[in-house]
Design an enzyme around this catalytic site. Structure first.
Site, PDB file in Angstrom:
ATOM      1  CB  CYS A   1     154.497  -8.817  41.698  1.00  0.00           C
ATOM      2  SG  CYS A   1     155.294 -10.399  41.532  1.00  0.00           S
TER       3      CYS A   1
ATOM      4  CB  CYS B   1     141.227  -7.479  35.102  1.00  0.00           C
ATOM      5  SG  CYS B   1     140.286  -6.783  33.738  1.00  0.00           S
TER       6      CYS B   1
ATOM      7  CB  CYS C   1     137.948  -9.315  29.897  1.00  0.00           C
ATOM      8  SG  CYS C   1     138.881  -7.979  30.671  1.00  0.00           S
TER       9      CYS C   1
ATOM     10  CB  CYS D   1     142.677  -8.598  31.125  1.00  0.00           C
ATOM     11  SG  CYS D   1     141.869  -9.950  31.987  1.00  0.00           S
TER      12      CYS D   1
ATOM     13  CB  CYS E   1     136.997  -9.849  33.550  1.00  0.00           C
ATOM     14  SG  CYS E   1     138.736 -10.231  33.825  1.00  0.00           S
TER      15      CYS E   1
HETATM   16 ZN   LIG Z   1     139.957  -8.742  32.563  1.00  0.00          ZN
END
Ligand SMILES: [Zn+2]
Length: 251
Positions: free
Chosen positions: A113, A89, A44, A41, A92
């Protein structure tokens, strides 16, 4: 969604991760990108996808047919007048894109996607996976979660077949502690030192059930752990009998 995770992002990145925007198709740096590693991510740094799950769907955005277990959260999205499944995610809450099922691109029949601006590529050398197998690993989970650069640290039940040739006293109590770590922030040696220090101080050694399983995701990591275990066992009163195996699949 914690704003701290997004404060370091550019306006473009924030527009997607925080405000659920979408980058233009064929514009992202990872649309046509197939190096071996892990995608984390961008907000984070939590690991989200392995490169082996990436495929070319031709849609103009990075496509994955599987996620790292426990990394992604799904939400019903009725914006733009249709029903889609938004993916975020887990750590976060940052927006990644949408997931589609039933398009038959790959055997898994799933297409995540994902916006390139939501993710960042990290090669395998920097972000390693390690799995400890043993009894009562819940306490270790708490300890490792506190370390800098440790992600998705979780105790899991496992496929028992992995333990078939390993002499645990009580196989029913065995589980896995699995996590990813950034070796630039927390080294493999630090992780092993912490693990062995706690492991050696538990009652398991006194009961003579000091068998430990470590699953490595590459040969270099396996060799490093074998050498560290050799050094450790020279100074431990009761040596730890460890089985260090190469295991590349998810468990
Ligand atoms: Zn994250």
């Amino acid at each position: 969604m914690s704003s701290d995770y997004f404060s370091h992002l550019t306006e473009e990145e924030k527009n997607i991760l925080k405000h659920k925007g979408t980058e233009s198709p064929f514009s992202g740096e990872y649309n046509d990108f197939y190096k071996s590693g892990i995608f984390v991510c961008r907000a984070c740094n939590s690991p989200l996808y392995q490169s082996k799950s990436k495929f070319d769907s031709g849609c103009g955005w990075p496509s994955f047919d599987d996620e790292i277990p426990g990394a992604i959260e799904r939400f019903r999205d009725t914006s733009l007048g249709r029903v889609r499944t938004e993916i975020c995610c887990v750590n976060c809450g940052g927006h990644l894109g949408h997931v589609f099922v039933g398009e038959k691109f790959t055997d898994k029949n799933v297409r995540h996607c994902v916006n390139s601006l939501s993710i960042r590529f990290v090669d395998h050398q920097k972000l390693q996976q390690i799995i400890f197998g043993g009894e009562n690993l819940w306490f270790f989970q708490k300890k490792f979660k506190e370390l800098d650069g440790v992600y998705l640290c979780k105790v899991n039940k496992v496929k028992k077949t992995i333990f078939d040739h390993i002499e645990f006293i009580n196989k029913t109590n065995v589980n896995f502690l699995k996590f990813y770590f950034n070796s630039k922030k927390t080294t493999l040696e630090t992780i092993l030192n912490i693990f062995l220090k706690i492991y050696a101080s538990t009652n398991f050694l006194k009961k003579n059930t000091n068998r430990l399983l470590i699953l490595c995701n590459d040969k270099k990591q396996k060799l490093t752990i074998e050498n560290l275990m050799l050094q450790k066992n020279k100074i431990l009163k009761n040596p730890i009998f460890s089985n260090i195996l190469l295991y590349e699949d998810n468990v």
